[in-house]
Write a protein that holds these residues in place. Structure first.
Motif, PDB file in Angstrom:
ATOM      1  N   ARG A 110      -1.252   2.354  -9.558  1.00 24.20           N
ATOM      2  CA  ARG A 110      -0.693   1.536  -8.472  1.00 24.20           C
ATOM      3  C   ARG A 110      -1.726   1.363  -7.375  1.00 24.20           C
ATOM      4  O   ARG A 110      -2.524   2.261  -7.130  1.00 24.20           O
ATOM      5  CB  ARG A 110       0.564   2.213  -7.908  1.00 24.20           C
ATOM      6  N   PRO A 111      -1.688   0.210  -6.727  1.00 26.75           N
ATOM      7  CA  PRO A 111      -2.671  -0.036  -5.641  1.00 26.75           C
ATOM      8  C   PRO A 111      -2.493   0.925  -4.488  1.00 26.75           C
ATOM      9  O   PRO A 111      -1.469   1.498  -4.308  1.00 26.75           O
ATOM     10  CB  PRO A 111      -2.380  -1.458  -5.199  1.00 26.75           C
ATOM     11  N   LYS A 169       0.837  -1.198   0.000  1.00 29.49           N
ATOM     12  CA  LYS A 169       0.000   0.000   0.000  1.00 29.49           C
ATOM     13  C   LYS A 169       0.878   1.255   0.000  1.00 29.49           C
ATOM     14  O   LYS A 169       1.818   1.359   0.778  1.00 29.49           O
ATOM     15  CB  LYS A 169      -0.922   0.000   1.218  1.00 29.49           C
ATOM     16  N   GLY A 170       0.560   2.184  -0.908  1.00 24.71           N
ATOM     17  CA  GLY A 170       1.294   3.435  -1.009  1.00 24.71           C
ATOM     18  C   GLY A 170       2.615   3.351  -1.757  1.00 24.71           C
ATOM     19  O   GLY A 170       3.354   4.315  -1.836  1.00 24.71           O
ATOM     20  N   ALA A 171       2.917   2.182  -2.322  1.00 19.62           N
ATOM     21  CA  ALA A 171       4.195   2.002  -3.023  1.00 19.62           C
ATOM     22  C   ALA A 171       4.266   2.829  -4.301  1.00 19.62           C
ATOM     23  O   ALA A 171       3.251   3.139  -4.905  1.00 19.62           O
ATOM     24  CB  ALA A 171       4.389   0.525  -3.366  1.00 19.62           C
ATOM     25  N   GLU A 172       5.461   3.191  -4.697  1.00 15.61           N
ATOM     26  CA  GLU A 172       5.693   3.905  -5.942  1.00 15.61           C
ATOM     27  C   GLU A 172       5.872   2.941  -7.108  1.00 15.61           C
ATOM     28  O   GLU A 172       5.877   3.348  -8.257  1.00 15.61           O
ATOM     29  CB  GLU A 172       6.932   4.792  -5.824  1.00 15.61           C
TER      30      GLU A 172
END
Length: 81
Positions: free
Chosen positions: A80-81, A5-8
């Motif tokens: 992205r998620p 979660k929140g990854a680039e």
């Protein structure tokens, strides 16, 4: 696509056979697929025309080793998620 979660960055899992291509497929997110296509073509890179897909607007080309590389302006589905 899977990612924390929140990854680039993320990893897309697909069971697609890339016939005649390398084993690595890189995808870069961009805000201007059309502008990037023009810039790459000006440098002599053979790039596909942009296509509208459910996951966003995309174009692709291959590197010198035959690995597919794509550019994506993601839709909500392809972000992205």
């Amino acid at each position: 696509m899977v990612a924390p979660k929140g990854a680039e960055t993320g990893v897309v899992l697909a069971d697609v056979k890339w016939e005649g291509r390398g084993t690595v497929h890189l995808q870069f997110h961009t805000e201007d697929v059309d502008g990037d296509i023009l810039a790459l073509r000006e440098k002599g890179v053979e790039v596909s025309d942009a296509q509208e897909m459910p996951w966003g607007r995309t174009a692709s080309f291959v590197d010198v080793d035959g690995n597919p590389i794509s550019l994506l302006t993601p839709s909500k589905l392809g972000d992205r998620p």
